[in-house]
Design an enzyme around this catalytic site. Structure first.
Site, PDB file in Angstrom:
ATOM      1  N   GLU A  42      -9.993  -7.605  10.113  1.00  0.00           N
ATOM      2  CA  GLU A  42      -9.689  -8.438  11.223  1.00  0.00           C
ATOM      3  C   GLU A  42     -10.429  -8.006  12.476  1.00  0.00           C
ATOM      4  OE1 GLU A  42      -7.947 -11.778  10.790  1.00  0.00           O
ATOM      5  OE2 GLU A  42      -7.532 -11.575   8.658  1.00  0.00           O
ATOM      6  N   ALA A  98       2.974  -2.026   9.857  1.00  0.00           N
ATOM      7  CA  ALA A  98       2.426  -2.948  11.306  1.00  0.00           C
ATOM      8  C   ALA A  98       3.398  -4.280  10.747  1.00  0.00           C
ATOM      9  CB  ALA A  98       0.888  -3.320  10.666  1.00  0.00           C
ATOM     10  N   HIS A 134      -6.862  -6.336   0.471  1.00  0.00           N
ATOM     11  CA  HIS A 134      -6.864  -5.853  -1.081  1.00  0.00           C
ATOM     12  C   HIS A 134      -5.433  -6.298  -1.485  1.00  0.00           C
ATOM     13  CE1 HIS A 134      -5.685  -3.118   2.398  1.00  0.00           C
ATOM     14  NE2 HIS A 134      -4.694  -2.758   1.669  1.00  0.00           N
ATOM     15  N   ASP A 184      10.877   3.334  13.008  1.00  0.00           N
ATOM     16  CA  ASP A 184      10.572   2.215  13.345  1.00  0.00           C
ATOM     17  C   ASP A 184       9.465   2.519  14.460  1.00  0.00           C
ATOM     18  OD1 ASP A 184      10.230  -0.515  14.581  1.00  0.00           O
ATOM     19  OD2 ASP A 184      12.410  -0.910  13.824  1.00  0.00           O
ATOM     20  N   ASP A 240       1.123  -1.230  -0.119  1.00  0.00           N
ATOM     21  CA  ASP A 240       0.127  -0.106   0.096  1.00  0.00           C
ATOM     22  C   ASP A 240       0.847   1.396  -0.051  1.00  0.00           C
ATOM     23  OD1 ASP A 240      -2.003  -1.667   0.241  1.00  0.00           O
ATOM     24  OD2 ASP A 240      -2.743  -1.094   2.214  1.00  0.00           O
ATOM     25  N   ARG A 266       1.876  -7.348  -3.382  1.00  0.00           N
ATOM     26  CA  ARG A 266       1.411  -8.292  -2.211  1.00  0.00           C
ATOM     27  C   ARG A 266       2.686  -9.204  -1.864  1.00  0.00           C
ATOM     28  NH1 ARG A 266      -1.657  -8.079   2.313  1.00  0.00           N
ATOM     29  NH2 ARG A 266      -3.566  -9.424   2.123  1.00  0.00           N
ATOM     30  N   SER A 278      -7.941  -2.874  10.075  1.00  0.00           N
ATOM     31  CA  SER A 278      -8.145  -4.084   9.196  1.00  0.00           C
ATOM     32  C   SER A 278      -9.531  -4.658   9.383  1.00  0.00           C
ATOM     33  CB  SER A 278      -7.088  -5.094   9.307  1.00  0.00           C
ATOM     34  OG  SER A 278      -7.623  -6.360   8.788  1.00  0.00           O
ATOM     35  N   TYR A 287       5.314  -9.116  19.979  1.00  0.00           N
ATOM     36  CA  TYR A 287       5.738  -8.188  18.840  1.00  0.00           C
ATOM     37  C   TYR A 287       4.541  -7.728  18.076  1.00  0.00           C
ATOM     38  CZ  TYR A 287       8.566  -6.669  14.813  1.00  0.00           C
ATOM     39  OH  TYR A 287       9.187  -5.626  13.890  1.00  0.00           O
ATOM     40  N   TYR A 343      -3.471 -10.368  15.792  1.00  0.00           N
ATOM     41  CA  TYR A 343      -3.308  -9.341  14.938  1.00  0.00           C
ATOM     42  C   TYR A 343      -4.698  -8.399  14.821  1.00  0.00           C
ATOM     43  CZ  TYR A 343      -3.501  -7.046  10.002  1.00  0.00           C
ATOM     44  OH  TYR A 343      -3.720  -6.087   9.093  1.00  0.00           O
TER      45      TYR A 343
HETATM   46  P1  NDP Z   1       2.769  -5.060   3.865  1.00  0.00           P
HETATM   47  O1  NDP Z   1       2.614  -6.323   4.641  1.00  0.00           O
HETATM   48  O2  NDP Z   1       3.295  -5.141   2.270  1.00  0.00           O
HETATM   49  O3  NDP Z   1       3.902  -4.122   4.619  1.00  0.00           O
HETATM   50  C1  NDP Z   1       4.124  -4.031   5.881  1.00  0.00           C
HETATM   51  C2  NDP Z   1       4.814  -2.849   6.024  1.00  0.00           C
HETATM   52  O4  NDP Z   1       5.217  -2.546   7.459  1.00  0.00           O
HETATM   53  C3  NDP Z   1       6.115  -3.125   5.532  1.00  0.00           C
HETATM   54  O5  NDP Z   1       6.638  -1.952   4.825  1.00  0.00           O
HETATM   55  C4  NDP Z   1       7.000  -3.368   6.787  1.00  0.00           C
HETATM   56  O6  NDP Z   1       8.634  -2.863   6.599  1.00  0.00           O
HETATM   57  C5  NDP Z   1       6.429  -2.374   7.663  1.00  0.00           C
HETATM   58  N1  NDP Z   1       6.924  -2.584   9.147  1.00  0.00           N
HETATM   59  C6  NDP Z   1       6.683  -3.816   9.468  1.00  0.00           C
HETATM   60  N2  NDP Z   1       7.204  -3.692  11.010  1.00  0.00           N
HETATM   61  C7  NDP Z   1       7.480  -2.428  11.074  1.00  0.00           C
HETATM   62  C8  NDP Z   1       8.374  -1.742  12.130  1.00  0.00           C
HETATM   63  N3  NDP Z   1       8.392  -2.286  13.338  1.00  0.00           N
HETATM   64  N4  NDP Z   1       8.351  -0.353  11.984  1.00  0.00           N
HETATM   65  C9  NDP Z   1       8.106   0.067  10.809  1.00  0.00           C
HETATM   66  N5  NDP Z   1       7.498  -0.480   9.693  1.00  0.00           N
HETATM   67  C10 NDP Z   1       7.324  -1.551   9.791  1.00  0.00           C
HETATM   68  O7  NDP Z   1       1.329  -4.319   4.148  1.00  0.00           O
HETATM   69  P2  NDP Z   1      -0.028  -4.159   3.062  1.00  0.00           P
HETATM   70  O8  NDP Z   1       0.602  -2.848   2.335  1.00  0.00           O
HETATM   71  O9  NDP Z   1      -0.494  -5.194   2.639  1.00  0.00           O
HETATM   72  O10 NDP Z   1      -0.876  -3.459   4.240  1.00  0.00           O
HETATM   73  C11 NDP Z   1      -0.668  -2.064   4.554  1.00  0.00           C
HETATM   74  C12 NDP Z   1      -1.446  -1.774   6.048  1.00  0.00           C
HETATM   75  O11 NDP Z   1      -2.692  -2.268   5.960  1.00  0.00           O
HETATM   76  C13 NDP Z   1      -0.643  -2.723   6.978  1.00  0.00           C
HETATM   77  O12 NDP Z   1      -0.744  -1.905   8.385  1.00  0.00           O
HETATM   78  C14 NDP Z   1      -1.651  -3.873   7.056  1.00  0.00           C
HETATM   79  O13 NDP Z   1      -1.973  -4.519   8.364  1.00  0.00           O
HETATM   80  C15 NDP Z   1      -3.207  -3.150   6.795  1.00  0.00           C
HETATM   81  N6  NDP Z   1      -4.148  -3.964   6.277  1.00  0.00           N
HETATM   82  C16 NDP Z   1      -3.799  -4.659   5.084  1.00  0.00           C
HETATM   83  C17 NDP Z   1      -4.754  -5.123   4.408  1.00  0.00           C
HETATM   84  C18 NDP Z   1      -4.237  -6.046   2.970  1.00  0.00           C
HETATM   85  O14 NDP Z   1      -5.314  -6.822   2.618  1.00  0.00           O
HETATM   86  N7  NDP Z   1      -3.245  -5.856   2.302  1.00  0.00           N
HETATM   87  C19 NDP Z   1      -6.136  -5.219   4.782  1.00  0.00           C
HETATM   88  C20 NDP Z   1      -6.330  -4.709   5.941  1.00  0.00           C
HETATM   89  C21 NDP Z   1      -5.369  -3.788   6.587  1.00  0.00           C
HETATM   90  P3  NDP Z   1       9.604  -3.976   6.000  1.00  0.00           P
HETATM   91  O15 NDP Z   1       9.356  -3.727   4.334  1.00  0.00           O
HETATM   92  O16 NDP Z   1      10.797  -3.267   6.464  1.00  0.00           O
HETATM   93  O17 NDP Z   1       9.143  -5.262   6.487  1.00  0.00           O
END
Ligand code: NDP
Length: 334
Positions: free
Chosen positions: A126, A81, A178, A57, A14, A183, A124, A94, A148
């Site tokens: 969820e 997240a 989405h 972070d 996203d 993804r 989400s 975590y 989660y």
């Molecule tokens: P992704 O799984 O593609 O990415 C998660 C992101 O979080 C990555 O950029 C990751 O960084 C970063 N991250 C993880 N841990 C930390 C941390 N401790 N500090 C800073 N950054 C961190 O997410 P999506 O694009 O799929 O989803 C975006 C958001 O929307 C998320 O919060 C997800 O939970 C939420 N969401 C997603 C849905 C979906 O269907 N996709 C549905 C509903 C909600 P790194 O690249 O370093 O791992």
């Protein structure tokens, strides 16, 4: 004057689409990534030089405060997240630390160092977990049933709490699933579309599945969890438009974003394999190892409020979404 946007977690699916959208709209975009000894982020490699990168972070308040002080954002999008529900059982602490408390750190950093910034929190579907309803709106009660979903519910309520307590412009986007070619590979749709591409292209250098094994094993099968699991799936590129629209309104509010339709994992398999002329039943096996300890109930995302207030609605059909993901993976896994 161009507005400044700060995207926490720009390397995500996203985050990368949102950065593109905001650049198109003329924003100065800063995106945060986590500290690492390697600096490679597949989803944003085409954006290097166009966006500023900041190291931050969600567990490090000072890094978030620094980003606010340095970039003086008008809009902050928390996309980051611990985003994998399946991993939240094995990493409950975590997940709480990052997914629940992390957004509160972001809001505290905004409150002290960028108090006029508008804030979007990635909530989400969820949070509804096992709720016994056909579809969910913004007022559907939460019934999270995995670490989660419960962490996301806490962050969502804190987003509301900061809005009401401090008069901050904070919005929670309650997004249903989405997907896109960006993804992560450990999510079910991408696992299937990548699996199809690896089978079709007879890939030798196989990507790993979530158990750290080759995605397609020596049995030439794709091992999946529960195939009857149902989700409301939309196209990520369209969902980031809704995030932006939420922050352009006169009043901060929460919105459900979905397609109001559901499909099963089995449906994803059927469409993805048929798209390359294969029968999914020859390749897909259900493996208990990939079942979740608790499943969430089938639920549709009723996006009526978003349609009415934001003029937002989904455009890409489920079938077209799966096909475009398969096409992208056929290119990627040659
Ligand atoms: P992704 O799984 O593609 O990415 C998660 C992101 O979080 C990555 O950029 C990751 O960084 C970063 N991250 C993880 N841990 C930390 C941390 N401790 N500090 C800073 N950054 C961190 O997410 P999506 O694009 O799929 O989803 C975006 C958001 O929307 C998320 O919060 C997800 O939970 C939420 N969401 C997603 C849905 C979906 O269907 N996709 C549905 C509903 C909600 P790194 O690249 O370093 O791992």
């Amino acid at each position: 004057m161009a507005k400044n946007a700060l995207i926490i977690g720009v390397s995500s699916q996203d985050g990368s689409y949102l950065a593109e959208l905001l650049l198109e709209k003329g924003y100065n975009v800063t995106g945060t990534v986590r500290h690492s000894t390697s600096f490679y982020h597949e989803n944003i490699k085409h954006l290097y030089g166009k966006i500023a990168i900041e190291i931050a972070d969600l567990i490090d308040l000072e890094s978030l405060a620094h980003a606010m002080r340095e970039h003086k954002p008008d809009e902050v999008y928390n996309i980051a997240a611990q985003s994998i529900p399946a991993d939240s059982w094995t990493h409950p602490f975590y997940t709480g630390e990052v997914t629940a408390i992390g957004p509160v750190r972001v809001m505290e950093a905004i409150r002290h160092f960028a108090p006029n910034a508008r804030f979007y929190q990635a909530t989400s579907r969820e949070i509804f977990g096992n709720i016994q309803a056909e579809s969910a709106t913004e007022s559907t009660p939460f019934d999270g049933n995995n670490p989660y979903g419960i962490a996301k519910a806490y962050a969502h309520m804190m987003t509301r709490c900061y809005r009401e307590s401090y008069d901050m412009f904070t919005c929670g986007g309650i997004l249903f699933n989405h997907e896109s070619p960006r993804r992560g590979l450990h999510f079910v749709t991408r696992k299937i579309t990548a699996g199809v591409a690896c089978i079709k292209n007879q890939v030798k250098n196989m990507p790993m599945n979530e158990a750290g094994e080759p995605l397609i094993g020596t049995d030439r099968k794709l091992h999946m969890g529960w195939l009857d699991s149902q989700r409301d799936w939309g196209y990520a590129k369209e969902y980031v438009e809704a995030m932006w629209l939420m922050l352009q309104q006169d009043k901060p509010q929460d919105y459900v974003i979905g397609t109001n339709t559901t499909h099963s994992v089995r449906d994803v398999c059927k469409i993805a394999f048929a798209h390359v002329g294969l029968n999914w039943e020859d390749y897909v096996v259900e493996n208990k190892k990939f079942f979740r300890p608790t499943e969430i109930k089938e639920l549709k995302g009723d996006y009526s409020k978003a349609k009415q207030d934001l003029g937002w609605e989904p455009k890409t059909s489920f079938e077209d979404l799966i096909k475009l993901m398969v096409d992208a993976d056929l290119e990627r896994f040659k």
